[in-house]
Design a protein around this motif. Sequence first.
Motif, short mmCIF file in Angstrom:
data_model
loop_
_atom_site.label_atom_id
_atom_site.label_comp_id
_atom_site.label_asym_id
_atom_site.label_seq_id
_atom_site.Cartn_x
_atom_site.Cartn_y
_atom_site.Cartn_z
N GLN A 95 -0.64 11.94 11.06
CA GLN A 95 0.62 11.56 10.41
C GLN A 95 0.88 10.05 10.73
N ARG A 128 -4.09 10.92 8.06
CA ARG A 128 -3.30 11.97 7.40
C ARG A 128 -3.06 13.01 8.49
N ILE A 142 0.88 5.62 5.81
CA ILE A 142 2.12 5.14 4.98
C ILE A 142 1.79 5.11 3.73
N ASP A 143 2.68 5.54 2.75
CA ASP A 143 2.41 5.47 1.44
C ASP A 143 3.09 4.57 0.89
N LYS A 144 2.93 4.04 -0.46
CA LYS A 144 3.96 3.30 -1.06
C LYS A 144 5.35 3.76 -1.23
N ALA A 145 5.28 5.00 -1.44
CA ALA A 145 6.46 5.85 -1.60
C ALA A 145 7.54 5.78 -0.63
N ASP A 146 7.08 5.45 0.60
CA ASP A 146 7.83 5.36 1.77
C ASP A 146 8.24 3.77 1.94
N LYS A 147 9.13 3.44 0.87
CA LYS A 147 9.40 1.96 0.48
C LYS A 147 9.73 1.42 1.94
N GLU A 148 10.61 1.90 2.86
CA GLU A 148 11.14 1.15 3.86
C GLU A 148 9.82 0.93 5.19
N ALA A 149 9.21 2.02 5.27
CA ALA A 149 8.08 1.57 6.29
C ALA A 149 7.08 0.80 5.72
N TRP A 150 6.79 0.92 4.26
CA TRP A 150 5.80 -0.12 3.64
C TRP A 150 6.10 -1.56 3.92
#
Length: 93
Positions: A25, A22, A28-36
């Motif tokens: 930085q 954290r 990667i959280d699931k909310a960051d769909k592209e990076a996930w």
Amino acid sequence: MGQPRIIEVEYHDFLKILQHARDSQKKIDKADKEAWKSFVQKHKVPEAGMAVKAKGGAMSGKIDAVIIDGAGTSDGYYMYSSDDLFCLKFEPG
């Protein structure tokens, strides 16, 4: 480069890894769909298999997932349960 594997990580060690990710930085959280999606596809993460294995080790059934990427040896796909103090990690290899 080694073989991909799923390992159990001591929960309190995971919390330190997560905090460092954290702060730097690298999380990667699931909310960051592209990076996930990119990480999962690139490393062929068996998300369904991870979920089944994680739910088998956590009694509460509440499992969260996070990806750490770019932090070196801590890189991986993690599934964890804060209620059960349980954590699994998929190491890409």
